[in-house]
Write a protein that holds these residues in place. Structure first.
Motif, PDB file in Angstrom:
ATOM      1  N   ALA A   4       0.718  -1.260  -0.034  1.00  0.00           N
ATOM      2  CA  ALA A   4      -0.002   0.038  -0.100  1.00  0.00           C
ATOM      3  C   ALA A   4       0.776   1.244   0.017  1.00  0.00           C
ATOM      4  O   ALA A   4       1.650   1.394   0.708  1.00  0.00           O
ATOM      5  CB  ALA A   4      -0.747   0.048   1.311  1.00  0.00           C
ATOM      6  N   ALA A   5       0.629   2.205  -0.940  1.00  0.00           N
ATOM      7  CA  ALA A   5       1.594   3.376  -0.911  1.00  0.00           C
ATOM      8  C   ALA A   5       0.748   4.623  -1.464  1.00  0.00           C
ATOM      9  O   ALA A   5      -0.263   4.620  -2.211  1.00  0.00           O
ATOM     10  CB  ALA A   5       2.604   2.999  -2.034  1.00  0.00           C
ATOM     11  N   THR A   6       1.250   5.527  -0.464  1.00  0.00           N
ATOM     12  CA  THR A   6       0.847   7.186  -1.181  1.00  0.00           C
ATOM     13  C   THR A   6       2.216   7.734  -1.454  1.00  0.00           C
ATOM     14  O   THR A   6       3.285   7.072  -1.568  1.00  0.00           O
ATOM     15  CB  THR A   6       0.118   7.715   0.135  1.00  0.00           C
ATOM     16  OG1 THR A   6       1.216   7.888   1.091  1.00  0.00           O
ATOM     17  CG2 THR A   6      -0.683   6.798   0.666  1.00  0.00           C
ATOM     18  N   ASP A   7       2.231   9.062  -1.851  1.00  0.00           N
ATOM     19  CA  ASP A   7       3.332  10.183  -1.953  1.00  0.00           C
ATOM     20  C   ASP A   7       3.945  10.150  -0.719  1.00  0.00           C
ATOM     21  O   ASP A   7       5.091  10.848  -0.700  1.00  0.00           O
ATOM     22  CB  ASP A   7       3.004  11.357  -2.751  1.00  0.00           C
ATOM     23  CG  ASP A   7       1.798  12.042  -2.052  1.00  0.00           C
ATOM     24  OD1 ASP A   7       1.247  11.513  -0.916  1.00  0.00           O
ATOM     25  OD2 ASP A   7       1.694  13.122  -2.166  1.00  0.00           O
ATOM     26  N   LYS A   8       3.767   9.796   0.486  1.00  0.00           N
ATOM     27  CA  LYS A   8       4.251  10.059   1.604  1.00  0.00           C
ATOM     28  C   LYS A   8       4.833   8.913   2.493  1.00  0.00           C
ATOM     29  O   LYS A   8       5.819   8.862   3.214  1.00  0.00           O
ATOM     30  CB  LYS A   8       3.461  10.682   2.777  1.00  0.00           C
ATOM     31  CG  LYS A   8       2.875  12.304   2.209  1.00  0.00           C
ATOM     32  CD  LYS A   8       1.848  13.134   3.130  1.00  0.00           C
ATOM     33  CE  LYS A   8       1.515  14.319   2.588  1.00  0.00           C
ATOM     34  NZ  LYS A   8       0.824  14.994   3.642  1.00  0.00           N
ATOM     35  N   SER A  34      -6.793  -5.822   9.033  1.00  0.00           N
ATOM     36  CA  SER A  34      -6.582  -5.082   9.945  1.00  0.00           C
ATOM     37  C   SER A  34      -5.429  -3.896   9.761  1.00  0.00           C
ATOM     38  O   SER A  34      -5.368  -2.796  10.014  1.00  0.00           O
ATOM     39  CB  SER A  34      -6.085  -6.075  11.206  1.00  0.00           C
ATOM     40  OG  SER A  34      -6.085  -5.086  12.403  1.00  0.00           O
ATOM     41  N   LEU A  35      -4.255  -4.621   9.269  1.00  0.00           N
ATOM     42  CA  LEU A  35      -3.060  -3.787   8.953  1.00  0.00           C
ATOM     43  C   LEU A  35      -3.441  -2.552   7.919  1.00  0.00           C
ATOM     44  O   LEU A  35      -2.990  -1.560   8.265  1.00  0.00           O
ATOM     45  CB  LEU A  35      -2.067  -4.624   8.605  1.00  0.00           C
ATOM     46  CG  LEU A  35      -1.418  -5.416   9.451  1.00  0.00           C
ATOM     47  CD1 LEU A  35      -0.300  -6.445   8.888  1.00  0.00           C
ATOM     48  CD2 LEU A  35      -0.375  -4.434  10.367  1.00  0.00           C
ATOM     49  N   LEU A  36      -4.153  -2.948   6.814  1.00  0.00           N
ATOM     50  CA  LEU A  36      -4.344  -1.939   5.932  1.00  0.00           C
ATOM     51  C   LEU A  36      -5.443  -1.005   6.529  1.00  0.00           C
ATOM     52  O   LEU A  36      -5.025   0.366   6.151  1.00  0.00           O
ATOM     53  CB  LEU A  36      -4.935  -2.689   4.549  1.00  0.00           C
ATOM     54  CG  LEU A  36      -4.030  -3.437   3.914  1.00  0.00           C
ATOM     55  CD1 LEU A  36      -4.867  -3.951   2.833  1.00  0.00           C
ATOM     56  CD2 LEU A  36      -2.899  -2.609   3.343  1.00  0.00           C
ATOM     57  N   ASP A  37      -6.237  -1.325   7.320  1.00  0.00           N
ATOM     58  CA  ASP A  37      -7.222  -0.231   8.015  1.00  0.00           C
ATOM     59  C   ASP A  37      -6.320   0.641   9.114  1.00  0.00           C
ATOM     60  O   ASP A  37      -6.629   1.766   8.807  1.00  0.00           O
ATOM     61  CB  ASP A  37      -8.355  -0.972   8.910  1.00  0.00           C
ATOM     62  CG  ASP A  37      -9.454  -1.586   8.024  1.00  0.00           C
ATOM     63  OD1 ASP A  37      -9.353  -1.262   6.829  1.00  0.00           O
ATOM     64  OD2 ASP A  37     -10.197  -2.511   8.593  1.00  0.00           O
ATOM     65  N   SER A  38      -5.496   0.152   9.693  1.00  0.00           N
ATOM     66  CA  SER A  38      -4.664   0.783  10.460  1.00  0.00           C
ATOM     67  C   SER A  38      -3.837   1.935   9.489  1.00  0.00           C
ATOM     68  O   SER A  38      -3.707   3.135  10.144  1.00  0.00           O
ATOM     69  CB  SER A  38      -3.567  -0.012  11.447  1.00  0.00           C
ATOM     70  OG  SER A  38      -4.428  -0.873  12.154  1.00  0.00           O
ATOM     71  N   PHE A  39      -3.208   1.561   8.552  1.00  0.00           N
ATOM     72  CA  PHE A  39      -2.350   2.462   7.801  1.00  0.00           C
ATOM     73  C   PHE A  39      -3.055   3.402   7.072  1.00  0.00           C
ATOM     74  O   PHE A  39      -2.788   4.536   7.099  1.00  0.00           O
ATOM     75  CB  PHE A  39      -1.792   1.485   6.732  1.00  0.00           C
ATOM     76  CG  PHE A  39      -1.059   2.291   5.574  1.00  0.00           C
ATOM     77  CD1 PHE A  39       0.250   2.776   6.186  1.00  0.00           C
ATOM     78  CD2 PHE A  39      -1.234   2.400   4.585  1.00  0.00           C
ATOM     79  CE1 PHE A  39       1.198   3.465   5.317  1.00  0.00           C
ATOM     80  CE2 PHE A  39      -0.421   2.989   3.568  1.00  0.00           C
ATOM     81  CZ  PHE A  39       0.861   3.628   3.951  1.00  0.00           C
ATOM     82  N   SER A  40      -4.478   3.147   6.762  1.00  0.00           N
ATOM     83  CA  SER A  40      -5.226   4.163   6.270  1.00  0.00           C
ATOM     84  C   SER A  40      -5.876   5.239   7.068  1.00  0.00           C
ATOM     85  O   SER A  40      -6.173   6.220   6.676  1.00  0.00           O
ATOM     86  CB  SER A  40      -6.364   3.482   5.439  1.00  0.00           C
ATOM     87  OG  SER A  40      -7.156   2.803   6.221  1.00  0.00           O
ATOM     88  N   GLN A  41      -5.952   4.858   8.342  1.00  0.00           N
ATOM     89  CA  GLN A  41      -6.460   5.657   9.439  1.00  0.00           C
ATOM     90  C   GLN A  41      -5.284   6.540   9.924  1.00  0.00           C
ATOM     91  O   GLN A  41      -5.636   7.351  11.081  1.00  0.00           O
ATOM     92  CB  GLN A  41      -7.119   4.835  10.332  1.00  0.00           C
ATOM     93  CG  GLN A  41      -8.410   4.047   9.820  1.00  0.00           C
ATOM     94  CD  GLN A  41      -8.892   3.038  10.855  1.00  0.00           C
ATOM     95  OE1 GLN A  41      -8.562   2.705  11.827  1.00  0.00           O
ATOM     96  NE2 GLN A  41      -9.733   2.145  10.365  1.00  0.00           N
ATOM     97  N   THR A  42      -4.048   6.276   9.734  1.00  0.00           N
ATOM     98  CA  THR A  42      -2.933   7.016  10.395  1.00  0.00           C
ATOM     99  C   THR A  42      -2.351   8.221   9.448  1.00  0.00           C
ATOM    100  O   THR A  42      -2.053   7.807   8.228  1.00  0.00           O
ATOM    101  CB  THR A  42      -1.977   6.159  10.546  1.00  0.00           C
ATOM    102  OG1 THR A  42      -2.394   5.041  11.387  1.00  0.00           O
ATOM    103  CG2 THR A  42      -0.945   6.740  11.655  1.00  0.00           C
ATOM    104  N   PRO A  43      -2.366   9.324   9.879  1.00  0.00           N
ATOM    105  CA  PRO A  43      -1.667  10.444   9.076  1.00  0.00           C
ATOM    106  C   PRO A  43      -0.247  10.152   8.733  1.00  0.00           C
ATOM    107  O   PRO A  43       0.369   9.744   9.406  1.00  0.00           O
ATOM    108  CB  PRO A  43      -1.700  11.610  10.174  1.00  0.00           C
ATOM    109  CG  PRO A  43      -2.974  11.331  11.153  1.00  0.00           C
ATOM    110  CD  PRO A  43      -2.790   9.850  11.330  1.00  0.00           C
ATOM    111  N   LEU A  44      -0.088  10.445   7.475  1.00  0.00           N
ATOM    112  CA  LEU A  44       1.164  10.347   6.861  1.00  0.00           C
ATOM    113  C   LEU A  44       1.959  11.444   6.360  1.00  0.00           C
ATOM    114  O   LEU A  44       1.318  12.585   6.172  1.00  0.00           O
ATOM    115  CB  LEU A  44       0.928   9.282   5.663  1.00  0.00           C
ATOM    116  CG  LEU A  44       0.421   8.009   5.683  1.00  0.00           C
ATOM    117  CD1 LEU A  44       0.097   7.342   4.540  1.00  0.00           C
ATOM    118  CD2 LEU A  44       1.253   7.187   6.385  1.00  0.00           C
TER     119      LEU A  44
END
Length: 228
Positions: A4-8, A34-44
């Motif tokens: 899973a990747a964003t620009d940050k 669960s991990l992907l949910d945690s990642f998406s819910q955390t500010p980057l």
């Protein structure tokens, strides 16, 4: 396996389900969601990458352990896991069980995670050699994992690993590394003139060949860091 990747930031995850095909698949799917949910819910980018890894793995463990409610302890779904967060020129990783993370530079292994297994302990104590690992009678004995016992399992979380352009981060299950030396694995990523996917596919074929006719789940995720 997923990336899973964003620009940050980027999150790489490899999970190996245990406890039979159906239960292992449920454990892996549950932990990954669960991990992907945690990642998406955390500010980057994350302010506390190490804290994130600890909380995210703990949450994933709780979700997998919940699947086994009402079952005997031996029948509960379980999974091993390796996860790596990359942001701001550095990698942070964590694992539970014998799914591994390799940091490779110029075709040489800088560091890899140490399995939560009996044979890894014997290896670190000098009681067996790396050559003895594939045929050791306890090679498949994993001392901790996600799921099973409700208590949070032992997990190993790294500090900050600075990345240089061209560095490779490889996450893989034991089906990849079980019958290959660490140096052999690193050599697959010595040349950046070929697409990374091609090298990973070649590694997968070599791993299956080395373990034939008893090859295990051979799953991997890989990234090459391009710039600071």
């Amino acid at each position: 396996m997923t990336v899973a990747a964003t620009d940050k930031a980027a999150l790489l995850v490899v999970i190996d389900g245990m406890g039979g095909h159906s239960d292992g698949s449920r454990a892996a799917d549950t932990a990954l969601k669960s991990l992907l949910d945690s990642f998406s819910q955390t500010p980057l980018p994350m302010f506390d990458p190490i804290g994130f890894l600890h909380l995210a793995l703990s949450r994933a463990h709780d979700e997998v352990a919940r699947l086994g409610n009402g079952q005997s302890i031996d029948a509960r779904p379980r999974a091993t896991i390796a996860v790596c967060l990359v942001q701001e020129g550095a990698a942070y990783w964590a694992h539970v069980g014998d799914s591994r993370i390799y940091h490779i530079r110029n075709g040489k292994m800088l560091v890899r995670t140490r399995d939560h297994s009996h044979v890894e302990l014997l290896l670190r104590e000098g009681k067996i050699t790396e050559e003895e690992l594939p045929n050791h009678p306890m090679r498949n004995f994993v001392e901790c994992c996600l799921g099973g016992d409700p208590a949070i399992p032992e997990m190993t979380i790294s500090g900050r690993h600075a990345l240089q352009p061209g560095d490779v981060i490889l996450l893989c299950t034991d089906g990849i590394w079980a019958n290959l030396r660490d140096s052999d694995i690193a050599q697959f990523f010595r040349d950046d003139t070929q697409q990374l996917r091609a090298w990973l596919e070649a590694l997968g074929r070599r791993a299956v060949q080395a373990s034939s006719p008893f090859s295990d789940n051979s799953t991997a995720a890989v990234m090459r860091y391009l710039s600071n």
